[in-house]
Design a protein around this motif. Structure first.
Motif, PDB file in Angstrom:
ATOM      1  N   ASP A   1       0.871  -1.293  -0.081  1.00 49.10           N
ATOM      2  CA  ASP A   1       0.090  -0.001  -0.076  1.00 49.10           C
ATOM      3  C   ASP A   1       0.924   1.275   0.216  1.00 49.10           C
TER       4      ASP A   1
ATOM      5  N   ALA B   1       2.121   1.647  -3.330  1.00 52.71           N
ATOM      6  CA  ALA B   1       1.317   2.079  -4.273  1.00 52.71           C
ATOM      7  C   ALA B   1       1.074   3.498  -4.224  1.00 52.71           C
ATOM      8  N   GLN B   2       1.067   4.075  -3.070  1.00 52.02           N
ATOM      9  CA  GLN B   2       0.722   5.527  -2.843  1.00 52.02           C
ATOM     10  C   GLN B   2       1.703   6.321  -3.383  1.00 52.02           C
TER      11      GLN B   2
ATOM     12  N   ARG C   1      -1.122   4.026  -8.149  1.00 55.26           N
ATOM     13  CA  ARG C   1      -1.753   2.754  -7.900  1.00 55.26           C
ATOM     14  C   ARG C   1      -1.729   1.780  -9.243  1.00 55.26           C
TER      15      ARG C   1
ATOM     16  N   LYS D   1       0.567  -1.180  -8.506  1.00 55.69           N
ATOM     17  CA  LYS D   1      -0.028  -2.169  -7.659  1.00 55.69           C
ATOM     18  C   LYS D   1      -0.988  -3.286  -8.507  1.00 55.69           C
TER      19      LYS D   1
END
Length: 604
Positions: free
Chosen positions: A206, A209-210, A214, A217
Protein backbone atom coordinates in the motif's frame (compact mmCIF):
# COMPACT_ATOMS: atom_id res chain seq x y z
CA UNK A 1 58.85 24.94 -1.67
CA UNK A 2 55.38 25.76 -0.24
CA UNK A 3 55.03 25.29 3.50
CA UNK A 4 52.67 22.52 4.67
CA UNK A 5 50.11 23.84 7.15
CA UNK A 6 46.97 22.69 8.89
CA UNK A 7 43.76 24.00 7.39
CA UNK A 8 41.53 26.00 9.72
CA UNK A 9 38.55 24.17 11.21
CA UNK A 10 35.91 26.19 9.34
CA UNK A 11 37.60 25.43 6.00
CA UNK A 12 37.86 21.72 6.86
CA UNK A 13 34.13 21.70 7.57
CA UNK A 14 33.37 23.39 4.26
CA UNK A 15 35.48 20.87 2.38
CA UNK A 16 33.64 18.05 4.13
CA UNK A 17 30.33 19.74 3.39
CA UNK A 18 31.17 19.68 -0.31
CA UNK A 19 30.91 15.89 -0.21
CA UNK A 20 27.80 15.68 1.96
CA UNK A 21 25.82 18.83 1.11
CA UNK A 22 25.82 18.87 -2.66
CA UNK A 23 22.39 20.54 -2.75
CA UNK A 24 19.46 21.10 -0.36
CA UNK A 25 18.04 17.65 -1.18
CA UNK A 26 21.29 16.01 0.01
CA UNK A 27 21.11 17.84 3.36
CA UNK A 28 17.42 16.99 3.67
CA UNK A 29 18.23 13.32 3.14
CA UNK A 30 20.70 13.35 6.03
CA UNK A 31 18.20 15.00 8.39
CA UNK A 32 15.37 12.60 7.54
CA UNK A 33 17.72 9.63 7.97
CA UNK A 34 18.65 10.97 11.42
CA UNK A 35 14.96 11.14 12.31
CA UNK A 36 14.45 7.53 11.18
CA UNK A 37 17.47 6.37 13.19
CA UNK A 38 16.09 8.22 16.24
CA UNK A 39 13.09 5.86 16.28
CA UNK A 40 10.53 8.39 15.08
CA UNK A 41 6.99 7.24 14.33
CA UNK A 42 6.07 10.48 12.52
CA UNK A 43 8.28 12.78 10.47
CA UNK A 44 7.11 16.16 9.12
CA UNK A 45 9.05 17.97 6.40
CA UNK A 46 8.45 21.54 5.26
CA UNK A 47 10.07 23.14 2.21
CA UNK A 48 10.21 26.76 1.09
CA UNK A 49 11.20 27.47 -2.52
CA UNK A 50 12.11 23.84 -3.08
CA UNK A 51 14.60 24.00 -0.18
CA UNK A 52 16.51 27.00 -1.53
CA UNK A 53 14.70 29.29 0.89
CA UNK A 54 14.62 26.92 3.84
CA UNK A 55 13.63 23.40 4.89
CA UNK A 56 12.61 21.92 8.21
CA UNK A 57 12.39 18.39 9.59
CA UNK A 58 10.41 17.59 12.75
CA UNK A 59 10.22 14.15 14.36
CA UNK A 60 8.99 12.51 17.56
CA UNK A 61 12.08 10.37 18.08
CA UNK A 62 14.27 9.93 21.16
CA UNK A 63 15.75 13.47 20.91
CA UNK A 64 18.93 14.79 22.57
CA UNK A 65 19.98 16.49 25.76
CA UNK A 66 21.78 19.89 25.57
CA UNK A 67 25.13 18.15 26.09
CA UNK A 68 24.41 15.68 23.27
CA UNK A 69 23.37 18.53 20.98
CA UNK A 70 26.73 20.22 21.53
CA UNK A 71 28.57 17.02 20.74
CA UNK A 72 26.40 16.24 17.70
CA UNK A 73 27.61 19.42 16.01
CA UNK A 74 31.23 18.28 16.19
CA UNK A 75 32.70 16.35 13.28
CA UNK A 76 32.74 12.54 13.48
CA UNK A 77 30.63 12.46 16.65
CA UNK A 78 27.81 9.89 16.46
CA UNK A 79 25.70 7.63 18.64
CA UNK A 80 25.23 5.06 15.87
CA UNK A 81 28.51 3.19 16.25
CA UNK A 82 28.64 1.74 19.77
CA UNK A 83 31.96 0.06 18.90
CA UNK A 84 34.47 0.19 16.07
CA UNK A 85 32.79 -2.51 13.93
CA UNK A 86 31.80 -0.19 11.09
CA UNK A 87 31.16 -3.19 8.85
CA UNK A 88 28.22 -4.14 11.12
CA UNK A 89 26.43 -0.79 10.92
CA UNK A 90 22.65 -1.21 10.97
CA UNK A 91 21.56 2.45 10.87
CA UNK A 92 21.12 4.79 7.92
CA UNK A 93 23.68 7.28 9.26
CA UNK A 94 26.96 6.47 10.96
CA UNK A 95 29.70 8.86 9.75
CA UNK A 96 29.00 11.76 12.12
CA UNK A 97 29.56 14.35 9.39
CA UNK A 98 26.09 15.51 8.37
CA UNK A 99 25.13 18.03 11.07
CA UNK A 100 28.46 19.91 11.31
CA UNK A 101 28.76 19.93 7.51
CA UNK A 102 25.30 21.42 7.05
CA UNK A 103 25.85 23.93 9.85
CA UNK A 104 29.06 25.12 8.17
CA UNK A 105 27.32 26.20 4.95
CA UNK A 106 23.93 27.46 6.18
CA UNK A 107 22.05 28.98 9.10
CA UNK A 108 21.29 25.89 11.17
CA UNK A 109 18.77 25.75 14.03
CA UNK A 110 18.64 22.62 16.17
CA UNK A 111 15.91 22.15 18.79
CA UNK A 112 15.41 18.98 20.81
CA UNK A 113 13.49 17.77 23.84
CA UNK A 114 13.87 14.22 25.20
CA UNK A 115 10.73 12.40 26.30
CA UNK A 116 10.10 13.16 29.95
CA UNK A 117 12.14 16.38 29.93
CA UNK A 118 10.47 19.53 31.27
CA UNK A 119 11.67 21.67 28.38
CA UNK A 120 13.72 21.55 25.23
CA UNK A 121 16.98 23.18 24.19
CA UNK A 122 17.92 25.22 21.13
CA UNK A 123 21.22 25.92 19.37
CA UNK A 124 21.65 28.22 16.37
CA UNK A 125 24.79 27.99 14.23
CA UNK A 126 25.27 30.41 11.35
CA UNK A 127 27.75 29.13 8.73
CA UNK A 128 29.90 27.41 11.35
CA UNK A 129 29.64 30.01 14.14
CA UNK A 130 27.44 29.51 17.21
CA UNK A 131 25.22 32.57 17.51
CA UNK A 132 22.78 31.59 20.26
CA UNK A 133 21.51 28.81 22.49
CA UNK A 134 18.94 28.46 25.22
CA UNK A 135 15.62 26.90 26.28
CA UNK A 136 13.03 26.11 23.62
CA UNK A 137 9.37 25.19 23.68
CA UNK A 138 8.53 22.17 21.52
CA UNK A 139 6.91 18.73 21.93
CA UNK A 140 9.15 15.74 22.69
CA UNK A 141 11.35 15.08 19.69
CA UNK A 142 13.69 17.07 17.47
CA UNK A 143 13.22 19.91 15.01
CA UNK A 144 15.93 21.03 12.59
CA UNK A 145 15.62 24.10 10.38
CA UNK A 146 18.11 24.95 7.63
CA UNK A 147 18.11 28.39 5.98
CA UNK A 148 20.28 30.36 3.55
CA UNK A 149 22.13 27.36 2.11
CA UNK A 150 25.47 28.49 0.62
CA UNK A 151 24.51 32.15 1.24
CA UNK A 152 28.14 32.97 2.12
CA UNK A 153 29.61 30.74 -0.58
CA UNK A 154 28.40 32.36 -3.80
CA UNK A 155 30.58 30.07 -5.92
CA UNK A 156 28.50 27.11 -4.67
CA UNK A 157 25.20 28.96 -4.57
CA UNK A 158 25.26 29.83 -8.26
CA UNK A 159 25.51 26.15 -9.19
CA UNK A 160 22.20 25.34 -7.51
CA UNK A 161 19.29 24.85 -9.87
CA UNK A 162 15.88 26.48 -9.99
CA UNK A 163 13.45 26.09 -7.06
CA UNK A 164 11.40 23.71 -9.20
CA UNK A 165 14.38 21.44 -9.86
CA UNK A 166 15.51 21.49 -6.23
CA UNK A 167 11.97 20.70 -5.12
CA UNK A 168 11.83 17.70 -7.46
CA UNK A 169 15.10 16.38 -6.01
CA UNK A 170 13.86 16.87 -2.43
CA UNK A 171 10.56 15.17 -3.19
CA UNK A 172 12.39 12.17 -4.65
CA UNK A 173 14.50 11.89 -1.48
CA UNK A 174 11.45 11.90 0.80
CA UNK A 175 9.53 9.46 -1.40
CA UNK A 176 12.34 6.92 -1.35
CA UNK A 177 12.87 7.13 2.42
CA UNK A 178 9.13 6.94 3.08
CA UNK A 179 8.81 3.92 0.82
CA UNK A 180 11.44 2.02 2.82
CA UNK A 181 9.67 2.62 6.15
CA UNK A 182 5.90 2.04 5.91
CA UNK A 183 5.83 1.85 9.71
CA UNK A 184 6.60 5.60 9.92
CA UNK A 185 4.17 8.38 9.04
CA UNK A 186 5.48 11.08 6.68
CA UNK A 187 4.12 14.49 5.72
CA UNK A 188 5.69 16.86 3.22
CA UNK A 189 4.57 20.47 2.80
CA UNK A 190 5.87 22.72 0.05
CA UNK A 191 4.98 26.27 0.91
CA UNK A 192 1.30 26.20 1.84
CA UNK A 193 0.53 22.98 -0.02
CA UNK A 194 0.47 19.45 1.46
CA UNK A 195 2.27 17.28 -1.08
CA UNK A 196 2.55 14.01 0.78
CA UNK A 197 0.57 12.57 3.65
CA UNK A 198 1.37 8.98 4.66
CA UNK A 199 0.04 7.29 7.77
CA UNK A 200 2.22 5.02 9.92
CA UNK A 201 1.70 1.27 10.00
CA UNK A 202 0.79 0.75 6.34
CA UNK A 203 1.44 -2.46 4.44
CA UNK A 204 4.46 -2.30 2.17
CA UNK A 205 2.39 -2.78 -1.01
CA UNK A 206 0.00 0.00 0.00
CA UNK A 207 2.84 2.40 0.81
CA UNK A 208 4.55 1.68 -2.52
CA UNK A 209 1.27 2.12 -4.39
CA UNK A 210 0.63 5.50 -2.77
CA UNK A 211 4.07 6.77 -3.69
CA UNK A 212 4.72 5.23 -7.10
CA UNK A 213 1.14 5.01 -8.32
CA UNK A 214 -1.86 2.76 -7.96
CA UNK A 215 -1.12 1.41 -11.43
CA UNK A 216 1.97 -0.43 -10.18
CA UNK A 217 -0.03 -2.38 -7.62
CA UNK A 218 -2.65 -3.26 -10.23
CA UNK A 219 -0.10 -4.08 -12.93
CA UNK A 220 2.64 -5.72 -10.90
CA UNK A 221 3.53 -8.96 -9.17
CA UNK A 222 4.57 -9.37 -5.56
CA UNK A 223 8.17 -10.41 -4.87
CA UNK A 224 8.82 -12.64 -1.87
CA UNK A 225 12.00 -14.71 -2.04
CA UNK A 226 14.43 -15.93 0.58
CA UNK A 227 17.63 -17.90 0.20
CA UNK A 228 19.92 -18.56 3.14
CA UNK A 229 20.39 -15.16 4.81
CA UNK A 230 19.29 -13.07 1.80
CA UNK A 231 15.72 -11.88 1.33
CA UNK A 232 14.09 -10.04 -1.57
CA UNK A 233 10.66 -8.42 -1.31
CA UNK A 234 8.74 -5.73 -3.16
CA UNK A 235 6.63 -5.21 -6.27
CA UNK A 236 7.79 -5.68 -9.87
CA UNK A 237 5.79 -4.14 -12.69
CA UNK A 238 4.74 -6.30 -15.61
CA UNK A 239 6.93 -5.76 -18.67
CA UNK A 240 4.03 -4.10 -20.48
CA UNK A 241 3.92 -1.50 -17.69
CA UNK A 242 7.17 0.30 -18.49
CA UNK A 243 8.66 3.76 -18.79
CA UNK A 244 11.11 5.53 -21.07
CA UNK A 245 13.50 6.36 -18.19
CA UNK A 246 14.82 4.34 -15.26
CA UNK A 247 13.83 6.92 -12.62
CA UNK A 248 10.91 4.77 -11.53
CA UNK A 249 13.09 1.93 -10.24
CA UNK A 250 13.29 2.13 -6.44
CA UNK A 251 16.05 -0.05 -5.00
CA UNK A 252 16.80 -0.56 -1.31
CA UNK A 253 19.49 -2.48 0.57
CA UNK A 254 18.77 -3.13 4.26
CA UNK A 255 16.21 -0.32 4.20
CA UNK A 256 18.68 2.13 2.64
CA UNK A 257 17.69 3.72 -0.69
CA UNK A 258 20.55 3.22 -3.13
CA UNK A 259 21.33 3.88 -6.77
CA UNK A 260 23.55 0.90 -7.36
CA UNK A 261 24.84 -0.23 -10.74
CA UNK A 262 24.83 -3.90 -9.80
CA UNK A 263 21.18 -3.83 -8.75
CA UNK A 264 20.17 -1.79 -11.80
CA UNK A 265 22.05 -4.24 -14.00
CA UNK A 266 20.33 -7.20 -12.35
CA UNK A 267 16.95 -5.63 -13.08
CA UNK A 268 17.95 -5.05 -16.68
CA UNK A 269 19.09 -8.67 -16.96
CA UNK A 270 15.85 -10.02 -15.53
CA UNK A 271 13.77 -8.04 -18.03
CA UNK A 272 16.27 -8.38 -20.90
CA UNK A 273 14.07 -10.49 -23.20
CA UNK A 274 10.81 -8.77 -22.27
CA UNK A 275 11.58 -5.09 -22.88
CA UNK A 276 12.98 -3.06 -25.72
CA UNK A 277 16.40 -1.61 -24.85
CA UNK A 278 15.02 1.93 -24.64
CA UNK A 279 12.27 0.97 -22.17
CA UNK A 280 12.68 0.44 -18.42
CA UNK A 281 10.82 -1.57 -15.82
CA UNK A 282 8.91 0.06 -12.96
CA UNK A 283 9.48 -1.60 -9.60
CA UNK A 284 10.34 -1.30 -5.92
CA UNK A 285 12.78 -3.92 -4.62
CA UNK A 286 13.92 -4.37 -1.02
CA UNK A 287 17.03 -6.49 -0.51
CA UNK A 288 17.89 -7.61 3.01
CA UNK A 289 21.14 -9.36 3.88
CA UNK A 290 23.57 -9.52 6.83
CA UNK A 291 25.37 -6.18 7.40
CA UNK A 292 28.72 -7.91 7.12
CA UNK A 293 27.95 -8.94 3.52
CA UNK A 294 27.54 -5.38 2.24
CA UNK A 295 29.82 -2.34 2.55
CA UNK A 296 27.85 0.91 2.88
CA UNK A 297 30.94 3.02 3.60
CA UNK A 298 31.74 3.56 -0.08
CA UNK A 299 30.71 7.19 -0.56
CA UNK A 300 29.90 10.02 1.88
CA UNK A 301 26.38 10.28 0.47
CA UNK A 302 25.84 6.56 1.30
CA UNK A 303 23.91 5.95 -1.94
CA UNK A 304 26.41 3.39 -3.21
CA UNK A 305 27.12 -0.03 -1.75
CA UNK A 306 29.53 -2.86 -2.43
CA UNK A 307 28.62 -6.52 -1.95
CA UNK A 308 30.94 -9.21 -0.64
CA UNK A 309 29.61 -11.72 -3.22
CA UNK A 310 28.32 -9.55 -6.05
CA UNK A 311 27.63 -12.40 -8.47
CA UNK A 312 25.53 -14.32 -5.94
CA UNK A 313 23.45 -11.21 -5.16
CA UNK A 314 22.93 -10.45 -8.82
CA UNK A 315 21.92 -14.04 -9.61
CA UNK A 316 19.54 -14.08 -6.66
CA UNK A 317 17.79 -10.92 -7.88
CA UNK A 318 17.58 -12.04 -11.51
CA UNK A 319 16.19 -15.46 -10.63
CA UNK A 320 13.73 -13.98 -8.12
CA UNK A 321 12.38 -11.45 -10.61
CA UNK A 322 12.12 -13.97 -13.42
CA UNK A 323 10.35 -16.48 -11.20
CA UNK A 324 7.79 -13.89 -10.11
CA UNK A 325 7.20 -12.61 -13.63
CA UNK A 326 6.84 -16.14 -14.98
CA UNK A 327 3.94 -16.79 -12.61
CA UNK A 328 2.24 -13.43 -12.91
CA UNK A 329 2.76 -11.98 -16.36
CA UNK A 330 0.46 -14.13 -18.46
CA UNK A 331 -1.81 -11.14 -18.02
CA UNK A 332 -1.31 -7.92 -19.90
CA UNK A 333 -0.74 -4.71 -18.00
CA UNK A 334 -2.61 -2.57 -20.47
CA UNK A 335 -6.32 -2.02 -20.57
CA UNK A 336 -7.74 -0.36 -23.67
CA UNK A 337 -6.22 3.07 -24.17
CA UNK A 338 -8.50 5.78 -22.77
CA UNK A 339 -8.01 8.07 -25.76
CA UNK A 340 -8.88 5.23 -28.13
CA UNK A 341 -12.00 4.41 -26.13
CA UNK A 342 -13.15 8.03 -26.30
CA UNK A 343 -13.18 7.81 -30.08
CA UNK A 344 -15.92 5.17 -29.96
CA UNK A 345 -19.11 7.02 -30.93
CA UNK A 346 -22.76 6.23 -30.56
CA UNK A 347 -25.17 6.91 -33.42
CA UNK A 348 -25.98 10.60 -33.67
CA UNK A 349 -29.54 11.84 -33.23
CA UNK A 350 -29.42 13.50 -36.67
CA UNK A 351 -27.90 11.64 -39.64
CA UNK A 352 -24.91 13.22 -41.31
CA UNK A 353 -25.46 15.17 -44.53
CA UNK A 354 -23.83 12.36 -46.50
CA UNK A 355 -26.18 9.74 -45.04
CA UNK A 356 -29.20 12.05 -45.52
CA UNK A 357 -28.34 12.38 -49.23
CA UNK A 358 -28.36 8.59 -49.53
CA UNK A 359 -31.68 8.09 -47.77
CA UNK A 360 -33.60 10.93 -49.49
CA UNK A 361 -35.33 10.00 -52.75
CA UNK A 362 -34.51 6.28 -52.56
CA UNK A 363 -37.21 3.75 -53.41
CA UNK A 364 -36.93 1.31 -50.50
CA UNK A 365 -39.47 -1.06 -52.11
CA UNK A 366 -36.87 -2.24 -54.60
CA UNK A 367 -33.52 -3.82 -53.74
CA UNK A 368 -30.39 -1.93 -54.64
CA UNK A 369 -28.80 -2.58 -57.98
CA UNK A 370 -25.95 -4.54 -56.56
CA UNK A 371 -28.28 -6.88 -54.64
CA UNK A 372 -30.74 -7.23 -57.53
CA UNK A 373 -27.98 -8.14 -59.90
CA UNK A 374 -26.40 -10.54 -57.43
CA UNK A 375 -23.19 -8.55 -57.39
CA UNK A 376 -20.54 -9.23 -54.74
CA UNK A 377 -19.05 -5.73 -54.74
CA UNK A 378 -17.91 -4.30 -51.36
CA UNK A 379 -20.28 -2.39 -49.12
CA UNK A 380 -19.75 1.26 -50.04
CA UNK A 381 -21.42 4.62 -49.62
CA UNK A 382 -20.95 8.26 -50.41
CA UNK A 383 -19.52 8.70 -46.92
CA UNK A 384 -16.50 6.35 -46.68
CA UNK A 385 -15.88 7.37 -43.08
CA UNK A 386 -19.25 6.08 -41.94
CA UNK A 387 -19.65 3.04 -44.19
CA UNK A 388 -16.18 1.67 -44.84
CA UNK A 389 -15.44 -1.76 -46.19
CA UNK A 390 -15.62 -4.43 -43.46
CA UNK A 391 -12.40 -6.42 -43.00
CA UNK A 392 -13.37 -9.09 -40.53
CA UNK A 393 -14.57 -12.68 -40.28
CA UNK A 394 -16.79 -14.07 -37.56
CA UNK A 395 -18.15 -17.43 -36.50
CA UNK A 396 -21.65 -18.00 -35.10
CA UNK A 397 -21.75 -16.89 -31.45
CA UNK A 398 -22.72 -20.22 -29.87
CA UNK A 399 -23.19 -20.25 -26.09
CA UNK A 400 -20.05 -20.94 -24.09
CA UNK A 401 -19.76 -24.50 -22.80
CA UNK A 402 -19.22 -24.81 -19.03
CA UNK A 403 -15.58 -25.81 -19.46
CA UNK A 404 -15.00 -22.91 -21.86
CA UNK A 405 -16.18 -20.35 -19.34
CA UNK A 406 -13.04 -20.95 -17.27
CA UNK A 407 -10.71 -19.93 -20.11
CA UNK A 408 -9.14 -16.56 -19.12
CA UNK A 409 -8.77 -15.50 -22.76
CA UNK A 410 -12.13 -16.88 -23.83
CA UNK A 411 -13.20 -18.50 -27.10
CA UNK A 412 -12.28 -17.10 -30.52
CA UNK A 413 -15.21 -15.49 -32.31
CA UNK A 414 -13.45 -13.99 -35.29
CA UNK A 415 -10.52 -12.15 -36.84
CA UNK A 416 -10.21 -8.45 -37.69
CA UNK A 417 -7.93 -7.17 -40.47
CA UNK A 418 -6.33 -10.64 -40.52
CA UNK A 419 -4.25 -9.41 -37.58
CA UNK A 420 -6.36 -9.29 -34.42
CA UNK A 421 -8.24 -12.18 -32.87
CA UNK A 422 -11.57 -11.33 -31.24
CA UNK A 423 -12.48 -13.65 -28.38
CA UNK A 424 -15.44 -13.82 -26.02
CA UNK A 425 -14.67 -14.44 -22.35
CA UNK A 426 -17.18 -14.77 -19.56
CA UNK A 427 -16.27 -11.33 -18.21
CA UNK A 428 -15.58 -9.37 -21.37
CA UNK A 429 -14.20 -9.02 -24.87
CA UNK A 430 -10.58 -9.95 -25.60
CA UNK A 431 -8.48 -8.62 -28.50
CA UNK A 432 -5.24 -10.48 -29.32
CA UNK A 433 -2.41 -9.35 -31.58
CA UNK A 434 -1.76 -12.67 -33.29
CA UNK A 435 1.80 -11.92 -34.43
CA UNK A 436 3.00 -10.45 -31.12
CA UNK A 437 1.43 -13.32 -29.16
CA UNK A 438 2.82 -16.08 -31.37
CA UNK A 439 6.26 -14.44 -31.38
CA UNK A 440 6.41 -14.79 -27.59
CA UNK A 441 5.19 -18.39 -27.74
CA UNK A 442 7.83 -19.37 -30.31
CA UNK A 443 10.58 -17.76 -28.23
CA UNK A 444 9.53 -19.72 -25.14
CA UNK A 445 9.45 -22.92 -27.21
CA UNK A 446 12.98 -22.26 -28.47
CA UNK A 447 14.17 -21.78 -24.91
CA UNK A 448 12.46 -24.92 -23.70
CA UNK A 449 14.06 -26.88 -26.56
CA UNK A 450 17.53 -25.64 -25.66
CA UNK A 451 17.91 -23.17 -28.51
CA UNK A 452 19.65 -20.81 -26.13
CA UNK A 453 22.40 -23.32 -25.49
CA UNK A 454 22.64 -24.03 -29.22
CA UNK A 455 22.95 -20.32 -29.96
CA UNK A 456 25.82 -20.04 -27.48
CA UNK A 457 27.90 -22.82 -29.04
CA UNK A 458 31.30 -21.66 -30.17
CA UNK A 459 32.16 -21.31 -33.84
CA UNK A 460 35.94 -21.45 -34.19
CA UNK A 461 37.33 -18.91 -36.66
CA UNK A 462 39.41 -20.30 -39.51
CA UNK A 463 41.78 -17.39 -39.01
CA UNK A 464 41.78 -15.77 -35.55
CA UNK A 465 40.83 -12.11 -35.70
CA UNK A 466 43.08 -9.48 -34.11
CA UNK A 467 41.18 -6.55 -32.61
CA UNK A 468 43.14 -3.39 -31.76
CA UNK A 469 41.94 -1.70 -28.55
CA UNK A 470 43.27 0.64 -25.91
CA UNK A 471 45.32 -1.04 -23.19
CA UNK A 472 42.77 -0.49 -20.36
CA UNK A 473 40.09 -2.04 -22.57
CA UNK A 474 42.30 -5.08 -23.16
CA UNK A 475 42.90 -5.37 -19.42
CA UNK A 476 39.15 -5.42 -18.72
CA UNK A 477 38.39 -7.95 -21.43
CA UNK A 478 41.26 -10.20 -20.32
CA UNK A 479 39.83 -10.31 -16.80
CA UNK A 480 36.40 -11.23 -18.20
CA UNK A 481 37.71 -13.86 -20.64
CA UNK A 482 36.95 -16.89 -18.46
CA UNK A 483 33.31 -15.86 -18.09
CA UNK A 484 32.90 -14.95 -21.76
CA UNK A 485 34.17 -18.32 -22.99
CA UNK A 486 31.22 -19.96 -21.22
CA UNK A 487 28.99 -18.11 -23.67
CA UNK A 488 30.98 -19.13 -26.71
CA UNK A 489 33.31 -16.13 -27.06
CA UNK A 490 36.96 -17.24 -26.88
CA UNK A 491 39.45 -14.38 -26.61
CA UNK A 492 43.01 -13.98 -25.37
CA UNK A 493 45.53 -11.19 -24.94
CA UNK A 494 47.64 -10.42 -28.02
CA UNK A 495 50.12 -7.80 -26.93
CA UNK A 496 49.54 -4.68 -24.85
CA UNK A 497 46.86 -3.16 -27.11
CA UNK A 498 45.20 -6.05 -28.92
CA UNK A 499 42.91 -9.01 -28.30
CA UNK A 500 42.87 -12.23 -30.31
CA UNK A 501 39.41 -13.59 -31.10
CA UNK A 502 39.57 -17.36 -31.65
CA UNK A 503 35.86 -18.26 -31.55
CA UNK A 504 32.49 -16.52 -31.65
CA UNK A 505 29.10 -17.72 -30.42
CA UNK A 506 27.53 -19.82 -33.15
CA UNK A 507 24.61 -17.45 -33.71
CA UNK A 508 26.97 -14.46 -33.96
CA UNK A 509 29.48 -16.11 -36.26
CA UNK A 510 28.78 -13.59 -39.01
CA UNK A 511 29.06 -10.62 -36.68
CA UNK A 512 31.83 -8.06 -36.39
CA UNK A 513 34.32 -9.20 -33.68
CA UNK A 514 35.67 -5.69 -33.18
CA UNK A 515 32.23 -4.17 -32.62
CA UNK A 516 31.29 -7.01 -30.27
CA UNK A 517 34.40 -6.53 -28.11
CA UNK A 518 33.96 -2.77 -28.01
CA UNK A 519 30.34 -3.14 -26.92
CA UNK A 520 31.31 -5.57 -24.17
CA UNK A 521 34.11 -3.28 -22.99
CA UNK A 522 31.75 -0.29 -22.95
CA UNK A 523 29.41 -2.27 -20.74
CA UNK A 524 32.26 -3.28 -18.42
CA UNK A 525 33.22 0.37 -18.04
CA UNK A 526 29.65 1.42 -17.41
CA UNK A 527 28.72 -1.28 -14.92
CA UNK A 528 31.96 -2.56 -13.48
CA UNK A 529 33.79 -5.85 -13.66
CA UNK A 530 32.46 -7.27 -10.42
CA UNK A 531 28.93 -7.35 -11.75
CA UNK A 532 29.60 -9.86 -14.55
CA UNK A 533 27.96 -7.42 -16.94
CA UNK A 534 30.16 -8.18 -19.93
CA UNK A 535 28.72 -11.68 -19.95
CA UNK A 536 25.29 -10.18 -19.46
CA UNK A 537 25.68 -8.02 -22.55
CA UNK A 538 26.68 -11.06 -24.62
CA UNK A 539 23.73 -12.98 -23.21
CA UNK A 540 21.46 -10.15 -24.32
CA UNK A 541 22.91 -10.36 -27.83
CA UNK A 542 22.15 -14.09 -27.89
CA UNK A 543 18.64 -13.35 -26.64
CA UNK A 544 18.25 -10.96 -29.57
CA UNK A 545 19.24 -13.83 -31.87
CA UNK A 546 16.56 -16.03 -30.34
CA UNK A 547 14.05 -13.19 -30.60
CA UNK A 548 14.88 -12.79 -34.30
CA UNK A 549 14.41 -16.52 -34.84
CA UNK A 550 11.09 -16.35 -33.02
CA UNK A 551 9.94 -13.40 -35.12
CA UNK A 552 10.68 -15.21 -38.38
CA UNK A 553 8.98 -18.38 -37.16
CA UNK A 554 5.78 -16.81 -35.88
CA UNK A 555 2.40 -16.16 -37.40
CA UNK A 556 2.58 -12.96 -39.40
CA UNK A 557 0.06 -10.16 -39.35
CA UNK A 558 -2.21 -10.49 -42.37
CA UNK A 559 -2.45 -14.28 -42.28
CA UNK A 560 -5.92 -15.76 -42.22
CA UNK A 561 -6.38 -18.15 -39.28
CA UNK A 562 -9.10 -20.73 -38.85
CA UNK A 563 -11.18 -20.69 -35.68
CA UNK A 564 -9.40 -23.84 -34.51
CA UNK A 565 -6.00 -22.18 -35.01
CA UNK A 566 -7.14 -19.08 -33.11
CA UNK A 567 -8.38 -21.14 -30.17
CA UNK A 568 -5.18 -23.19 -30.12
CA UNK A 569 -3.20 -19.95 -29.92
CA UNK A 570 -5.34 -18.68 -27.01
CA UNK A 571 -4.95 -21.93 -25.06
CA UNK A 572 -1.17 -21.93 -25.51
CA UNK A 573 -0.98 -18.31 -24.37
CA UNK A 574 -2.80 -19.24 -21.15
CA UNK A 575 -0.23 -21.96 -20.45
CA UNK A 576 2.93 -20.04 -21.38
CA UNK A 577 4.91 -17.81 -18.99
CA UNK A 578 5.40 -14.17 -20.03
CA UNK A 579 2.76 -14.45 -22.74
CA UNK A 580 1.17 -11.17 -21.67
CA UNK A 581 3.77 -9.20 -23.61
CA UNK A 582 5.76 -9.66 -26.79
CA UNK A 583 9.55 -9.80 -26.91
CA UNK A 584 9.69 -5.99 -26.93
CA UNK A 585 7.46 -5.33 -23.91
CA UNK A 586 4.28 -4.46 -25.81
CA UNK A 587 1.01 -6.11 -24.77
CA UNK A 588 -0.13 -9.17 -26.71
CA UNK A 589 -3.76 -8.80 -25.64
CA UNK A 590 -6.18 -6.36 -24.05
CA UNK A 591 -9.56 -6.97 -22.48
CA UNK A 592 -12.65 -4.79 -22.63
CA UNK A 593 -14.91 -5.69 -19.72
CA UNK A 594 -18.63 -6.14 -20.26
CA UNK A 595 -19.15 -3.09 -18.05
CA UNK A 596 -17.09 -1.00 -20.50
CA UNK A 597 -18.99 -2.43 -23.45
CA UNK A 598 -22.28 -1.49 -21.83
CA UNK A 599 -21.00 2.02 -21.16
CA UNK A 600 -20.36 2.46 -24.87
CA UNK A 601 -24.06 1.93 -25.50
CA UNK A 602 -25.26 3.95 -22.53
CA UNK A 603 -26.61 0.86 -20.78
CA UNK A 604 -24.68 1.36 -17.54
Amino acid sequence: MPTIRRLPEHLVNRIAAGEVVERPAAALKELVENAVDAGATRIAIRLVEGGLGSFEVTDDGCAMTPEEMTLALERHATSKLPDEAIEQVATLGFRGEALPSIASVARFTLESRPHGAAQGWKRVVDHGALVSEGPAALPPGTRVRVEQVFARIPARRKFLRTPRSEYAASLDVVRRLAMARPDIGFTLDHGERRVLGLQPGEALADRVAQIVGRELKDNGVAIELERDAIRLTGIAGLPTYNRGIADHQYLFVNGRPVKDRLLAGAVRGAYSDMLARDRHAVLALFLTLPPGDVDVNVHPAKTEVRFRDAQAVRGFIVSGLRRALATGDRRSAQSPDAAAMERWQRERDEPSPALRSIFEGRDWSRPSASVAEGAASPWRSADPQSMAEPQGRAEPAAPLAPEERAYPLGIARGQVANTYIVAEAEDGLVLVDQHAAHERLVLERLRAAGAGEAAARSQALLMPDVVELEEPACDRLEEAAERLVQLGLAIERFGPTAMLVRALPHSLRNGDPEKLLRDIDDDLVKHGQDEDKGALLLSEKLELVLATMACHGSVRAGRVLSVAEMNALLREMEATPRSGQCNHGRPTWVKLSMEDVEKLFGRH
